[in-house]
Write an enzyme that holds these catalytic residues in place. Sequence first.
Site, mmCIF file in Angstrom:
data_model
loop_
_atom_site.group_PDB
_atom_site.id
_atom_site.type_symbol
_atom_site.label_atom_id
_atom_site.label_comp_id
_atom_site.label_asym_id
_atom_site.label_seq_id
_atom_site.Cartn_x
_atom_site.Cartn_y
_atom_site.Cartn_z
ATOM 1 N N HIS A 102 0.259 -5.564 4.526
ATOM 2 C CA HIS A 102 0.720 -4.480 3.641
ATOM 3 C C HIS A 102 -0.387 -3.440 3.443
ATOM 4 C CE1 HIS A 102 3.684 -2.915 0.815
ATOM 5 N NE2 HIS A 102 2.758 -2.795 -0.115
ATOM 6 N N SER B 136 3.110 2.273 -0.436
ATOM 7 C CA SER B 136 3.713 1.143 -1.152
ATOM 8 C C SER B 136 4.613 1.632 -2.294
ATOM 9 C CB SER B 136 2.581 0.212 -1.619
ATOM 10 O OG SER B 136 3.094 -0.973 -2.118
ATOM 11 N N ASP C 92 3.915 -7.653 7.386
ATOM 12 C CA ASP C 92 3.783 -7.277 5.977
ATOM 13 C C ASP C 92 4.388 -8.397 5.121
ATOM 14 O OD1 ASP C 92 4.190 -6.118 3.408
ATOM 15 O OD2 ASP C 92 4.106 -4.124 4.292
#
Length: 201
Positions: A183, A102, A152
């Site tokens: 995610h 991320s 996501d």
Amino acid sequence: MIHIFRKGSDESLPTLVLFHGTGGNEHDLLPLAGLLAPGASVLGIRGNVLENGMPRYFRRLAEGIFDEEDLIFRTHELKQFLDKAAAEYGFDSGNLVAVGYSNGANIAGSLLFHYGGIFRSAVLLHPMVPLRGLNLPSLKDVAVFIGAGTNDPIIRREETEELESLLREAGAEVTMLWGNQGHRLSSAEAEAARDWLKQQS
Ligand code: MLT
């Protein structure tokens, strides 16, 4: 920078450089590193920016809208830190693998966008396009694994595909894995990244 370095038992393996997600720390990805490359040295780095008390690697103005000036500054700051850490701990800065999730994948992407072959390979889990409008350096000798989610909620499929194209156009060899875990990091992507990494040496 706040970090943890653990020397591995097998010096022939690359050193894994770990970049956590927003709100994480330098320890978060140690279990993943142990799965990806048992015996490898690891350097976990905590992001230098705080957002409501949550560490990250660069400031953002809103979800997905990055403070580009800060992103560039932090990218260079991390490069300097990596050089210093290599001298201090004696790992080979020519044999590094980035592992980022991320926000951590985004700063690892920015390091590739600015410094080309700073990493021999990179495992980018749920990354975005860190910056647009740059002339990318050659990524000819760099291999990148991207783990992405078809569902996501914060990264559109087109953005992942844009990142894939930018990396390929700069010469990187890119392997994509699409999952349906949103995610989140999934064990399927961790195992696929491990198998992919084994083939890189
Ligand atoms: C970022 O800010 O880097 C991305 O939006 C991912 C995250 O939420 O950290």
